[in-house]
Design a protein around this motif. Sequence first.
Motif, PDB file in Angstrom:
ATOM      1  N   ASP A 179      46.497  29.566  31.812  1.00  0.00           N
ATOM      2  CA  ASP A 179      47.846  29.997  31.458  1.00  0.00           C
ATOM      3  C   ASP A 179      48.560  30.687  32.609  1.00  0.00           C
ATOM      4  N   TYR A 180      47.805  31.241  33.557  1.00  0.00           N
ATOM      5  CA  TYR A 180      48.526  31.970  34.602  1.00  0.00           C
ATOM      6  C   TYR A 180      49.293  31.049  35.529  1.00  0.00           C
ATOM      7  N   ALA A 183      52.430  30.697  33.557  1.00  0.00           N
ATOM      8  CA  ALA A 183      53.119  31.984  33.647  1.00  0.00           C
ATOM      9  C   ALA A 183      53.850  32.088  34.977  1.00  0.00           C
ATOM     10  N   ARG A 197      49.705  30.986  46.101  1.00  0.00           N
ATOM     11  CA  ARG A 197      49.387  32.320  45.592  1.00  0.00           C
ATOM     12  C   ARG A 197      48.464  32.305  44.378  1.00  0.00           C
ATOM     13  N   GLU A 198      48.477  31.219  43.610  1.00  0.00           N
ATOM     14  CA  GLU A 198      47.687  31.225  42.376  1.00  0.00           C
ATOM     15  C   GLU A 198      46.487  30.279  42.446  1.00  0.00           C
ATOM     16  N   PRO A 201      43.808  30.839  46.008  1.00  0.00           N
ATOM     17  CA  PRO A 201      42.838  31.943  45.948  1.00  0.00           C
ATOM     18  C   PRO A 201      41.716  31.689  44.941  1.00  0.00           C
ATOM     19  N   SER A 202      42.028  30.950  43.874  1.00  0.00           N
ATOM     20  CA  SER A 202      41.005  30.699  42.860  1.00  0.00           C
ATOM     21  C   SER A 202      39.954  29.719  43.335  1.00  0.00           C
TER      22      SER A 202
ATOM     23  N   LEU B 446      46.210  35.982  33.025  1.00  0.00           N
ATOM     24  CA  LEU B 446      46.281  36.873  34.178  1.00  0.00           C
ATOM     25  C   LEU B 446      45.359  36.337  35.259  1.00  0.00           C
ATOM     26  N   ASN B 447      45.906  36.099  36.435  1.00  0.00           N
ATOM     27  CA  ASN B 447      45.103  35.618  37.548  1.00  0.00           C
ATOM     28  C   ASN B 447      44.050  36.669  37.885  1.00  0.00           C
ATOM     29  N   PRO B 448      42.760  36.319  37.744  1.00  0.00           N
ATOM     30  CA  PRO B 448      41.718  37.338  37.926  1.00  0.00           C
ATOM     31  C   PRO B 448      41.667  37.903  39.347  1.00  0.00           C
ATOM     32  N   ARG B 449      42.329  37.244  40.291  1.00  0.00           N
ATOM     33  CA  ARG B 449      42.258  37.715  41.673  1.00  0.00           C
ATOM     34  C   ARG B 449      43.437  38.590  42.068  1.00  0.00           C
ATOM     35  N   ARG B 450      44.317  38.875  41.133  1.00  0.00           N
ATOM     36  CA  ARG B 450      45.416  39.786  41.433  1.00  0.00           C
ATOM     37  C   ARG B 450      45.123  41.145  40.805  1.00  0.00           C
TER      38      ARG B 450
END
Lengths: 294, 624
Positions: A179-180, A183, A197-198, A201-202, B446-450
Amino acid sequence: MNALAWRIRRLPAPLRSGRVLIGGGIVLAVTVIAIFAPWLAPNDPQEQDLFGNIMPPAWDPLGDPKYPFGTDNLGRCILSQLIYGARVAMVVAVVASTGAMVIGVTLAHIAGYFGGWIDGLITRLVDLWMSFPPVVLSLILMLGLGVGVSNVILAIILVDWTRFCRVVRSDVLVVRQRDYISAAQLLGFGHFRTLRREVLPSVMPLIITLMALEMGIAVVVEAILSFVGLSVEADVSAWGVMVADARQYMYQSVWGLILPIAAITVTVMGFNLLGDGLRRTLDPRLRQERHAQA
Amino acid sequence: MSLVEARDITLSARIGDMSVEVLRNVSFTLEAGETLGLVGESGAGKSMIGRLFSQLLPPGFAVSAGELIFDGENLITMSQTKRRRLLGKRIAFVPQEPMTALNPVLSIGSQFNEHLKRLGVRGGRARRDLAIKILSEVHLPEPELLLGKYPHQLSGGMCQRALIALAFAGDPVLVVADEPTTALDVMTQARIMALIAEMQQLHGTAMILITHDLRLAAHVCDKILVMYAGDVVERSGARDLLADPRHPYTRSLKRANPTISGPRMRLPTLPDQMPGLVEFSNLSGCRFSPRCPVNADACRAGVPAMLEIGPGHDVLCVPACASGERDISEVEAPPAPGGNGTDAPLVELKNVSRRFVTRGKWFANATTVDAVNDVSFAIGQGEFIGIVGESGSGKTTVARMIAGLDQPTEGQILVRGKDARLQTAEAKAERLETLQMIFQDPQSALNPRRMVESLLTQAMEADHRNHDAEERGGRAVDLLREIGLPGDSRRRYPSQLSGGQRQRVNIGRAICIAPKVLVADEIVSGLDVSVQAQILNLLLRLREELDISLLLISHDLSVVRYICSRVFVMHKGCVVESGPTEQVFADPQHAYTRTLLSAVPPDDADSPWPPLFSESEADVVRAF
């Protein structure tokens, strides 16, 4: 012992794994040797001592302390060649895997994030690419591109970007569903920013792991190609060249063969341990399991 | 002699170098055929009591005192082999997540076959016949066909029915059901609870029902234990407990859950949340005292003794509270926020439909599903609107379309009078500033890395805004205050927050650029009641301070009643009823609304529940 355990616990998470410490230590050592080769090597690796060829190592009664690991058939210092050989190995490892990573990860992000026809196109391309045996493909590429270290690097990039692309794409697909990502779009992020940015990094832990493994592969491929004489020029020391040369006089002295092989093995093992250790510590699933047990 | 008797059980866990008492002095009795409810929020230790029966305790957990007598024998000291002979046969379990409790690669038939073989039924033919018999007992249609199906081909409610059938197959004397309906929606919950009651009667089985829902427990149980942080804080007859709870925690638990009828009371909120296992050892005296609205000095000094205040009604509290002298005063809630009806609507849906087409593979025909069918409504300034319906009613699709994550196949969505499909940068920016969505699961949203600070001000990072770190830091501090999180949580990651705190961050991120409308999809369904009350009150406060509007999608009717002034009831993609919330709930016109309302456990302990559904079988068939 307790103090040591305590110190290890205080380290950042990835460094707490034994594999990462050993693998990282080996890689760091090889890197330092490569960088400081001119200061570390006792002799000029290409200087021939025609009166002292095929000398045994220094610990042998017939050895000479001037050449700690002895000399090859042309009387060149084996230790110095090993030290300089690390340079070729590390340059190829770093540059080739970075190149493969950049191409593979970029295409993986495009494919996994946008999906649809572009995903189909990239996935088919990867399938097609991977259906060629990698050794044959790289040999064909080398014949087409010509001899030289830079072409070895190019060949590795062209062969191995698919490893990154295929694995990272599947991770991007998973992250895309979270969902992020939706979002971020609702907060006004463009595609590029969302990816940078999303998504990136993951999937970074996976990329780091793949990088470490790819570096090990690159070292082996470079050694193979220099063994068959497609890599470095004759006056550059490389581990593969050393193995090829020593092969002819291995019945007189086996050290010239064993030592470069050992160098390749240890370096590749270092990269593999590092990659495996990083995978274990950075993979959130494995990490959570360990948390649950704690 | 009682069927089950627990005598002062203390369960200890080793965490690092500490030893923590996960359960303290738990005692209860259960007679044959009776139902005992274990009620409490997550972390209360109620599931641990369930696990004591199977002795499947997490590593490091062990019973340090007390005994658990089942039919004259102590289950705790019993040998493995002996216990294994009891489990599944005399003691059966109904799990929490029906979809994951069945093996996905085995057909229902082979799972029954395996279970019945273990129960000692000889002959494949006999096992098959018995399986068909018990599957029809749980009202699953066409049991012969069902045996050949796999779990993924069944709905959640059907899986739970199959699991109940498995549990009762061995004619057990005790069934332990751990949150059997938590993963299911209201309608299915009512049906499953009715089924369990029926099966219990049929087999004369005693049951231990573990649930977080006090009202549900009060209607289906004979006795209830209320648990808090490993302590039994209140023990009473079920109806008595709901009518007259005495422990401050039980009272808060009851009042934190909004009601479906009667006057709307303001939800009292307890500070913080249930302490974690690690914090247990720091709590001296009554473990509830840090959150207790009464909180006397005596509570912190030592653990109060169990007081008997009536026949079969015990309370772990100081006499002053237990006798009911001291109580928290209740305040009637202001009416749910409504619009003034004069301003132009902020968001308007005009005959919106969404049809999903699954492309047929090879020669199979394409199938179409009308997820949303001809829905029209408008959201005005400052208005709180609710959409209710069971799962699959299309309510989430409506939310996604309003947020712009999905497009209607027919009709039009207007945001501030402009078509939501306009893709110019200007129109997009205006939409973002008007409308934000709060996602259901903060874990995924929520992005776990932020870090919290970066998450809260994520909107300021967007393409058309360029704010420096300082501005973002300042805004983050404001937002933290707004959503009621301590300032030091700025530098934390979502994994370091509790579920309720994460949901606050999720809300904070959506209000960062001060939107006019929030679309919230089931944002309280995963939370404990006391945390749910905190979040609902937060939303109401945001309405007062920021004058936002809210579209709340929920399957929980009482939540919608508490904060929404208008409600839309959705069923199979259509709005079947709409109007002012009080009016719709007090005097429902459509048959479906009535069914939906009757599925909610009533506040009055004496009204019968679960109801008997006349069309309960029809619905099961539909799921095929």
